[in-house]
Design a protein around this motif. Structure first.
Motif, PDB file in Angstrom:
ATOM      1  N   ARG A   1      19.001   3.656  14.734  1.00 20.04           N
ATOM      2  CA  ARG A   1      18.110   3.092  13.558  1.00 20.04           C
ATOM      3  C   ARG A   1      17.445   4.369  12.952  1.00 20.04           C
ATOM      4  NH1 ARG A   1      12.883  -0.624  14.812  1.00 20.04           N
ATOM      5  NH2 ARG A   1      12.385  -1.182  12.797  1.00 20.04           N
ATOM      6  N   ILE A   2      17.447   4.269  11.716  1.00 20.49           N
ATOM      7  CA  ILE A   2      16.828   5.434  10.764  1.00 20.49           C
ATOM      8  C   ILE A   2      15.910   4.786   9.791  1.00 20.49           C
ATOM      9  CG2 ILE A   2      17.404   7.213   9.219  1.00 20.49           C
ATOM     10  CD1 ILE A   2      18.984   7.676  11.756  1.00 20.49           C
ATOM     11  N   HIS A   3      14.773   5.644   9.744  1.00 19.52           N
ATOM     12  CA  HIS A   3      13.549   5.079   8.649  1.00 19.52           C
ATOM     13  C   HIS A   3      14.314   5.377   7.419  1.00 19.52           C
ATOM     14  CE1 HIS A   3       9.952   5.132   6.661  1.00 19.52           C
ATOM     15  NE2 HIS A   3       9.333   4.363   7.714  1.00 19.52           N
ATOM     16  N   PRO A   4      13.871   4.402   6.548  1.00 22.49           N
ATOM     17  CA  PRO A   4      14.360   4.477   4.919  1.00 22.49           C
ATOM     18  C   PRO A   4      14.075   5.713   4.438  1.00 22.49           C
ATOM     19  CG  PRO A   4      13.421   2.217   5.368  1.00 22.49           C
ATOM     20  CD  PRO A   4      13.206   3.093   6.542  1.00 22.49           C
ATOM     21  N   LEU A   5      12.873   6.464   4.701  1.00 28.44           N
ATOM     22  CA  LEU A   5      12.737   7.626   4.122  1.00 28.44           C
ATOM     23  C   LEU A   5      13.543   8.789   4.711  1.00 28.44           C
ATOM     24  CD1 LEU A   5      10.576   9.271   2.463  1.00 28.44           C
ATOM     25  CD2 LEU A   5       9.208   9.528   4.212  1.00 28.44           C
ATOM     26  N   VAL A   6      13.721   8.738   5.948  1.00 26.45           N
ATOM     27  CA  VAL A   6      14.670   9.610   6.435  1.00 26.45           C
ATOM     28  C   VAL A   6      15.949   9.725   5.983  1.00 26.45           C
ATOM     29  CG1 VAL A   6      15.539  10.619   8.712  1.00 26.45           C
ATOM     30  CG2 VAL A   6      13.248   9.831   8.567  1.00 26.45           C
ATOM     31  N   ARG A   7      16.468   8.339   5.911  1.00 22.86           N
ATOM     32  CA  ARG A   7      17.555   7.960   5.076  1.00 22.86           C
ATOM     33  C   ARG A   7      17.907   8.406   3.783  1.00 22.86           C
ATOM     34  NH1 ARG A   7      20.805   2.359   4.823  1.00 22.86           N
ATOM     35  NH2 ARG A   7      22.227   2.891   3.159  1.00 22.86           N
ATOM     36  N   ALA A   8      16.740   8.180   2.933  1.00 25.46           N
ATOM     37  CA  ALA A   8      16.645   8.866   1.453  1.00 25.46           C
ATOM     38  C   ALA A   8      16.714  10.229   1.668  1.00 25.46           C
ATOM     39  CB  ALA A   8      15.406   8.406   0.915  1.00 25.46           C
ATOM     40  N   TYR A   9      16.032  10.979   2.412  1.00 24.08           N
ATOM     41  CA  TYR A   9      16.183  12.402   2.622  1.00 24.08           C
ATOM     42  C   TYR A   9      17.572  12.779   2.934  1.00 24.08           C
ATOM     43  CZ  TYR A   9      15.938  17.197   4.470  1.00 24.08           C
ATOM     44  OH  TYR A   9      16.101  18.736   4.569  1.00 24.08           O
TER      45      TYR A   9
ATOM     46  N   VAL B   1      11.954   1.989  19.162  1.00 24.87           N
ATOM     47  CA  VAL B   1      13.359   1.290  19.217  1.00 24.87           C
ATOM     48  C   VAL B   1      14.399   2.355  18.744  1.00 24.87           C
ATOM     49  CG1 VAL B   1      14.502  -0.583  17.981  1.00 24.87           C
ATOM     50  CG2 VAL B   1      12.265  -0.979  18.769  1.00 24.87           C
ATOM     51  N   PHE B   2      15.198   2.690  19.376  1.00 21.87           N
ATOM     52  CA  PHE B   2      16.175   3.662  19.118  1.00 21.87           C
ATOM     53  C   PHE B   2      17.474   3.172  18.283  1.00 21.87           C
ATOM     54  CE2 PHE B   2      14.094   6.416  21.951  1.00 21.87           C
ATOM     55  CZ  PHE B   2      13.917   7.469  21.382  1.00 21.87           C
ATOM     56  N   THR B   3      17.923   2.071  18.952  1.00 20.58           N
ATOM     57  CA  THR B   3      19.405   1.436  18.438  1.00 20.58           C
ATOM     58  C   THR B   3      19.051   0.613  17.029  1.00 20.58           C
ATOM     59  OG1 THR B   3      21.116   0.134  19.118  1.00 20.58           O
ATOM     60  CG2 THR B   3      18.947  -0.524  20.006  1.00 20.58           C
ATOM     61  N   ALA B   4      20.202   0.713  16.435  1.00 25.72           N
ATOM     62  CA  ALA B   4      20.195  -0.159  15.120  1.00 25.72           C
ATOM     63  C   ALA B   4      21.186  -1.449  15.293  1.00 25.72           C
ATOM     64  CB  ALA B   4      21.073   0.691  13.924  1.00 25.72           C
ATOM     65  N   ASP B   5      21.724  -1.428  16.402  1.00 23.42           N
ATOM     66  CA  ASP B   5      22.542  -2.685  16.682  1.00 23.42           C
ATOM     67  C   ASP B   5      22.563  -2.911  18.316  1.00 23.42           C
ATOM     68  OD1 ASP B   5      24.845  -4.488  17.010  1.00 23.42           O
ATOM     69  OD2 ASP B   5      25.616  -3.785  15.303  1.00 23.42           O
ATOM     70  N   ALA B   6      21.614  -3.899  18.729  1.00 18.42           N
ATOM     71  CA  ALA B   6      21.586  -4.388  20.011  1.00 18.42           C
ATOM     72  C   ALA B   6      22.970  -4.661  20.613  1.00 18.42           C
ATOM     73  CB  ALA B   6      20.451  -5.267  20.322  1.00 18.42           C
TER      74      ALA B   6
ATOM     75  N   MET C   1      20.964   7.818  24.383  1.00 20.04           N
ATOM     76  CA  MET C   1      22.036   6.852  23.913  1.00 20.04           C
ATOM     77  C   MET C   1      21.889   6.417  22.501  1.00 20.04           C
ATOM     78  SD  MET C   1      23.857   6.921  26.709  1.00 20.04           S
ATOM     79  CE  MET C   1      24.880   5.720  26.850  1.00 20.04           C
ATOM     80  N   VAL C   2      22.081   7.323  21.513  1.00 20.12           N
ATOM     81  CA  VAL C   2      22.303   6.964  20.165  1.00 20.12           C
ATOM     82  C   VAL C   2      23.282   8.020  19.654  1.00 20.12           C
ATOM     83  CG1 VAL C   2      20.229   5.738  19.759  1.00 20.12           C
ATOM     84  CG2 VAL C   2      20.383   8.243  19.510  1.00 20.12           C
TER      85      VAL C   2
END
Length: 531
Positions: A11-19, A239-244, A376-377
């Motif tokens: 899971r990645i925060h939108p701001l980190v993704r934008a960077y 919450v680390f995972t983007a897809d349980a 485990m990501v």
């Protein structure tokens, strides 16, 4: 259709993704500061804090948030907490100095954990709140304070029914001895209330601890004491995972591999805490926390709305309000969740005698992974400019580990999915950054960047190694202002620095001050809407 390889998308925060989508910003950061680097995002921290505050405001008029400094040494995060007006929880003389240096006054500092006598003397002189770990500490505070101080203290309690034994806190069975000390030294100790910390993430255990402390409040009043604070500690999960579902699928595949039913998925027969018995896999893996899907805000809301049978079914929040009890909490991991990443560079890729593929990067496992855990990501791989066959966003097949989350990232040119392990730079067999296999759509090449997600909570600082005289990764603060990204050295970041203004010079400093304003990069159009 071929089934996808097992994967652990982060899971990645939108701001980190934008960077990360603004590749010029990433490349310039590495040019200026080198590799590897730890990147801190104070605005993500502030976002996490505001979400937690919203839950508390809705349920509790009286509350206090104490940021657990121990989770990360970043000054940028401490300054962000101070600027937001919350309190701070420190656990060492160095953290105390850091908090004071960042602007926290004694009324906003709580000190937790075991403390030696020299530290206790300093705390009494500073006038901060002491979260007492044991009866020796309480006795020494009374003796050292003399008649010149009225030291504010909380009493940490442990040994709750149906809870594991903890090395911290005063056991419930010893509380009367603590009451004796508190009543005998009323003029030297100002007793604020009780504290506990539950790290299991089990809601019922936390509710039992709260109820037990309410009973202690009643007993304390019977001894002439007037506690008004109940500190529920931290332990709110990330919450680390983007897809349980994919996480669960990876774990199923891992268990099958341990039974020999598919290709190996762990380095050197690592079982991650599982054990094999009678042809079946048993036990709880060491990475179980990474399976969590419940955000900290929901955990907190569920706790505050939990009914207390001994109080007629009223909720924890209702009982606290009715009895004028102020709730304190000490979040750490939950405030820095997704507020940090670590960037390293691929140095070389090698194939071992058994066909195992190792991707060696320019940092060690200890710089991104707590010693006793397996993160485990999946790391993300960003190909270097030299390895990009076309412009970013040209629609080519995605690079596994990044493509599912960052479809704009271009792939490397080699074809064929490959399972790899990421290895560190130390001359130690144990320096495997991932002991679990990571599948990539393409084999990385020297110069590619590897992004380790969500490393702000303990991963960066808890056990970072400087073996072989390797320097520790630089820590930088990344902020988004006026449509562009700016990068500061962590020590130089200030929440109110205007756009384009160079950071202030502070002396003495471990690092030389910057000699030019921070670079600014416009956000790519496909990143519009990120906070």
């Amino acid at each position: 259709m071929t089934a996808p390889h097992p994967a652990l998308p982060a899971r990645i925060h939108p701001l980190v993704r934008a960077y990360l989508d603004t590749r010029d910003a990433v490349d310039e950061t590495l040019i200026r500061f080198g590799s590897p680097v730890h990147l801190i995002f104070p605005q993500v921290y502030a976002d996490n804090l505001e979400r937690m505050r919203a839950v508390l405001r809705h349920q509790l008029p009286g509350h206090r948030i104490c940021y657990a400094h121990k989770v990360n040494q970043s000054r940028a995060l401490v300054r962000t907490a101070e600027h937001a007006g919350i309190a701070i929880d420190v656990a060492s003389p160095q953290e105390l100095a850091s908090a004071i240096g960042a602007g926290f006054g004694p009324m906003r500092i709580e000190v937790t954990g075991p403390k030696g006598e020299a530290f206790l003397r300093d705390l009494i002189d500073c006038g901060v709140t002491v979260n007492v770990d044991n009866l020796w500490e309480l006795r020494r505070i009374a003796e050292l304070a003399g008649d010149r101080a009225n030291v504010p203290v909380l009493l940490r309690i442990s040994g709750f029914p149906d809870s594991p034994v903890s090395r911290f806190g005063v056991p419930l069975a010893h509380v009367d001895r603590a009451f004796d000390l508190l009543t005998a030294h009323r003029g030297r100790i100002r007793f604020l209330g009780f504290a506990f910390h539950i790290d299991s993430g089990e809601p019922a255990e936390r509710v039992r601890a709260f109820d037990a402390c309410l009973e202690l409040v009643e007993r304390a009043y019977g001894r002439g004491l007037t506690p008004s604070v109940l500190d529920i500690g931290g332990g709110f999960r990330q919450v680390f995972t983007a897809d349980a579902d994919r996480f669960d699928g990876y774990v199923r595949a891992l268990r099958e591999s341990l039974l020999g039913h598919r290709e190996p998925m762990s380095w050197a027969d690592n079982t991650f805490g599982y054990h094999i018995d009678d042809g079946a896999v048993h036990g709880t893996p060491v990475f179980h926390k990474y399976a969590n899907t419940i955000p900290a805000t929901r955990m907190l809301a569920d706790l505050l709305t939990a009914p207390l049978e001994r109080h007629g079914g009223r909720t924890i929040a209702q009982v606290a309000v009715d009895n004028m009890i102020e709730i304190w909490l000490e979040p750490g991991k939950s405030l820095v969740d997704h507020a940090g990443i670590t960037v390293a560079r691929v140095e070389f890729v090698k194939e071992l005698a058994d066909g195992t593929v190792l991707v060696n990067v320019d940092l060690s496992r200890d710089a991104v992974t707590p010693a006793d855990q397996e993160v485990m990501v999946d790391p993300l791989v960003l190909p270097s400019p030299a390895h990009r066959p076309g412009p970013i966003g040209d629609g080519s097949a995605p690079h596994r580990g990044a493509g599912d989350i960052f479809p704009c990232l271009a792939p490397v040119t080699e074809s064929g999915a490959v399972g790899v392990y990421f290895a560190g730079r130390l001359c130690l067999e144990r320096d495997l950054i991932t002991n679990h296999k990571v599948w990539l759509a393409q084999r990385p090449r020297p110069g590619d960047l590897v992004i380790f997600p969500n490393t702000a909570a303990y991963h960066m600082d808890l056990s970072a190694a400087a073996a072989s005289m390797h320097p520790l990764p630089a820590k930088l603060a990344v902020v988004h202002r006026a449509g562009s990204f700016q990068v500061y050295r962590d020590n130089d970041y200030e929440p109110l620095i205007p756009v384009g203004v160079p950071p202030p010079r502070r002396l003495p400093s471990r690092r030389p001050p910057l000699r030019r304003p921070p670079q600014r990069w416009p956000v790519r159009p496909d990143s519009a809407g990120a906070p």
